[in-house]
Write a protein that holds these residues in place. Structure first.
Motif, PDB file in Angstrom:
ATOM      1  N   LEU A  24      41.016 -20.457  -5.680  1.00  0.00           N
ATOM      2  CA  LEU A  24      41.834 -18.269  -6.125  1.00  0.00           C
ATOM      3  C   LEU A  24      39.817 -18.181  -6.934  1.00  0.00           C
ATOM      4  N   ALA A  25      40.452 -19.261  -8.205  1.00  0.00           N
ATOM      5  CA  ALA A  25      38.498 -18.538  -8.512  1.00  0.00           C
ATOM      6  C   ALA A  25      37.727 -17.750  -7.403  1.00  0.00           C
ATOM      7  N   TYR A  26      37.490 -18.638  -6.472  1.00  0.00           N
ATOM      8  CA  TYR A  26      36.282 -18.456  -5.630  1.00  0.00           C
ATOM      9  C   TYR A  26      36.931 -16.823  -4.924  1.00  0.00           C
ATOM     10  N   SER A  27      38.040 -16.859  -4.460  1.00  0.00           N
ATOM     11  CA  SER A  27      39.011 -15.306  -3.900  1.00  0.00           C
ATOM     12  C   SER A  27      38.443 -14.061  -4.624  1.00  0.00           C
ATOM     13  N   LEU A  28      39.040 -14.375  -6.442  1.00  0.00           N
ATOM     14  CA  LEU A  28      38.772 -13.269  -7.151  1.00  0.00           C
ATOM     15  C   LEU A  28      37.089 -13.271  -7.159  1.00  0.00           C
ATOM     16  N   VAL A  29      36.379 -13.592  -7.875  1.00  0.00           N
ATOM     17  CA  VAL A  29      35.117 -13.852  -7.165  1.00  0.00           C
ATOM     18  C   VAL A  29      34.407 -13.017  -6.125  1.00  0.00           C
ATOM     19  N   GLN A  30      35.044 -13.140  -5.095  1.00  0.00           N
ATOM     20  CA  GLN A  30      34.341 -12.333  -4.104  1.00  0.00           C
ATOM     21  C   GLN A  30      35.407 -11.301  -3.718  1.00  0.00           C
ATOM     22  N   LEU A  31      35.931 -10.477  -4.252  1.00  0.00           N
ATOM     23  CA  LEU A  31      36.953  -9.830  -4.439  1.00  0.00           C
ATOM     24  C   LEU A  31      36.299  -8.777  -5.453  1.00  0.00           C
ATOM     25  N   VAL A  32      35.552  -9.294  -6.903  1.00  0.00           N
ATOM     26  CA  VAL A  32      35.027  -8.315  -7.287  1.00  0.00           C
ATOM     27  C   VAL A  32      33.286  -7.448  -6.669  1.00  0.00           C
ATOM     28  N   GLY A  33      33.185  -9.024  -5.832  1.00  0.00           N
ATOM     29  CA  GLY A  33      31.993  -8.340  -5.180  1.00  0.00           C
ATOM     30  C   GLY A  33      31.805  -7.495  -4.438  1.00  0.00           C
ATOM     31  N   GLN A  34      32.583  -7.711  -3.686  1.00  0.00           N
ATOM     32  CA  GLN A  34      33.229  -6.849  -2.467  1.00  0.00           C
ATOM     33  C   GLN A  34      33.396  -5.472  -2.653  1.00  0.00           C
ATOM     34  N   LEU A  35      34.333  -5.049  -3.985  1.00  0.00           N
ATOM     35  CA  LEU A  35      34.749  -4.135  -4.664  1.00  0.00           C
ATOM     36  C   LEU A  35      33.696  -3.515  -5.146  1.00  0.00           C
ATOM     37  N   LEU A  36      32.441  -4.051  -5.627  1.00  0.00           N
ATOM     38  CA  LEU A  36      31.090  -3.588  -6.282  1.00  0.00           C
ATOM     39  C   LEU A  36      30.091  -2.732  -4.920  1.00  0.00           C
ATOM     40  N   ASP A  37      30.062  -4.087  -3.992  1.00  0.00           N
ATOM     41  CA  ASP A  37      28.944  -3.489  -2.441  1.00  0.00           C
ATOM     42  C   ASP A  37      29.724  -2.539  -2.473  1.00  0.00           C
ATOM     43  N   GLY A  38      31.450  -2.124  -2.366  1.00  0.00           N
ATOM     44  CA  GLY A  38      31.896  -0.964  -1.274  1.00  0.00           C
ATOM     45  C   GLY A  38      32.085  -1.251  -0.166  1.00  0.00           C
ATOM     46  N   ALA A  39      32.673  -2.591  -0.073  1.00  0.00           N
ATOM     47  CA  ALA A  39      33.661  -2.747   1.450  1.00  0.00           C
ATOM     48  C   ALA A  39      34.253  -3.365   0.906  1.00  0.00           C
ATOM     49  N   TRP A  40      35.025  -1.915   1.035  1.00  0.00           N
ATOM     50  CA  TRP A  40      36.547  -1.876   0.670  1.00  0.00           C
ATOM     51  C   TRP A  40      37.817  -2.933   2.079  1.00  0.00           C
ATOM     52  N   GLY A  41      37.102  -2.691   3.497  1.00  0.00           N
ATOM     53  CA  GLY A  41      37.848  -4.234   4.047  1.00  0.00           C
ATOM     54  C   GLY A  41      37.851  -5.515   3.709  1.00  0.00           C
ATOM     55  N   GLU A  42      36.898  -6.033   3.683  1.00  0.00           N
ATOM     56  CA  GLU A  42      36.325  -7.084   2.719  1.00  0.00           C
ATOM     57  C   GLU A  42      37.376  -7.886   1.415  1.00  0.00           C
ATOM     58  N   ALA A  43      37.040  -6.521   0.685  1.00  0.00           N
ATOM     59  CA  ALA A  43      37.699  -6.829  -0.711  1.00  0.00           C
ATOM     60  C   ALA A  43      39.688  -6.566  -0.447  1.00  0.00           C
ATOM     61  N   PHE A  44      39.861  -5.319   0.956  1.00  0.00           N
ATOM     62  CA  PHE A  44      41.193  -6.865   0.826  1.00  0.00           C
ATOM     63  C   PHE A  44      41.391  -7.189   1.464  1.00  0.00           C
ATOM     64  N   LEU A  45      41.115  -8.016   2.434  1.00  0.00           N
ATOM     65  CA  LEU A  45      41.299  -9.318   2.787  1.00  0.00           C
ATOM     66  C   LEU A  45      41.288 -10.514   1.819  1.00  0.00           C
ATOM     67  N   TYR A  46      40.722  -9.862   1.041  1.00  0.00           N
ATOM     68  CA  TYR A  46      39.924 -11.037  -0.955  1.00  0.00           C
ATOM     69  C   TYR A  46      41.525 -10.625  -1.477  1.00  0.00           C
ATOM     70  N   VAL A  47      42.276  -9.367  -1.242  1.00  0.00           N
ATOM     71  CA  VAL A  47      43.645  -8.940  -2.630  1.00  0.00           C
ATOM     72  C   VAL A  47      44.582 -10.329  -1.260  1.00  0.00           C
ATOM     73  N   ALA A  48      44.553 -10.200   0.238  1.00  0.00           N
ATOM     74  CA  ALA A  48      45.273 -11.277   0.501  1.00  0.00           C
ATOM     75  C   ALA A  48      45.277 -12.196   0.204  1.00  0.00           C
ATOM     76  N   TRP A  49      44.154 -13.103  -0.036  1.00  0.00           N
ATOM     77  CA  TRP A  49      43.296 -14.915   0.108  1.00  0.00           C
ATOM     78  C   TRP A  49      44.114 -14.959  -1.314  1.00  0.00           C
ATOM     79  N   CYS A  50      43.599 -13.732  -2.326  1.00  0.00           N
ATOM     80  CA  CYS A  50      44.409 -14.123  -3.479  1.00  0.00           C
ATOM     81  C   CYS A  50      45.865 -14.366  -4.024  1.00  0.00           C
ATOM     82  N   VAL A  51      47.167 -13.535  -3.413  1.00  0.00           N
ATOM     83  CA  VAL A  51      47.855 -13.351  -3.388  1.00  0.00           C
ATOM     84  C   VAL A  51      48.579 -14.766  -2.760  1.00  0.00           C
ATOM     85  N   LEU A  52      47.594 -15.149  -1.602  1.00  0.00           N
ATOM     86  CA  LEU A  52      48.304 -15.936  -1.020  1.00  0.00           C
ATOM     87  C   LEU A  52      47.681 -17.654  -1.825  1.00  0.00           C
TER      88      LEU A  52
END
Length: 76
Positions: A24-52
């Motif tokens: 969960l911590a790894y996914s949250l870090v990756q989510l923030v990184g993807q949002l800052l990079d503007g990779a919205w599709g990847e960010a959505f994937l990490y949202v799903a991993w965070c929920v799981l």
């Protein structure tokens, strides 16, 4: 009321909780990184991993609490 979901006895193990928290911590870090990079599709994937992984962590903690309570109850 719906019956309780089946959970194997190892689901309440501390190792499962540590792995879920780490993932969960790894996914949250990756989510923030993807949002800052503007990779919205990847960010959505990490949202799903965070929920799981968040769900696994919460349910594992709940199951561990239930196991501890059942162990502490006086037997018949």
């Amino acid at each position: 009321m719906a019956p309780a979901p089946f959970r194997p006895p190892w689901f309440g193990n501390r190792g499962v909780q540590v792995l879920a928290a780490g993932a969960l911590a790894y996914s949250l870090v990756q989510l923030v990184g993807q949002l800052l990079d503007g990779a919205w599709g990847e960010a959505f994937l990490y949202v799903a991993w965070c929920v799981l992984f968040g769900y696994v962590l919460v349910e594992s903690l709940r199951f561990r609490r239930e196991q501890d309570a059942a162990r502490d109850e006086p037997g018949d």
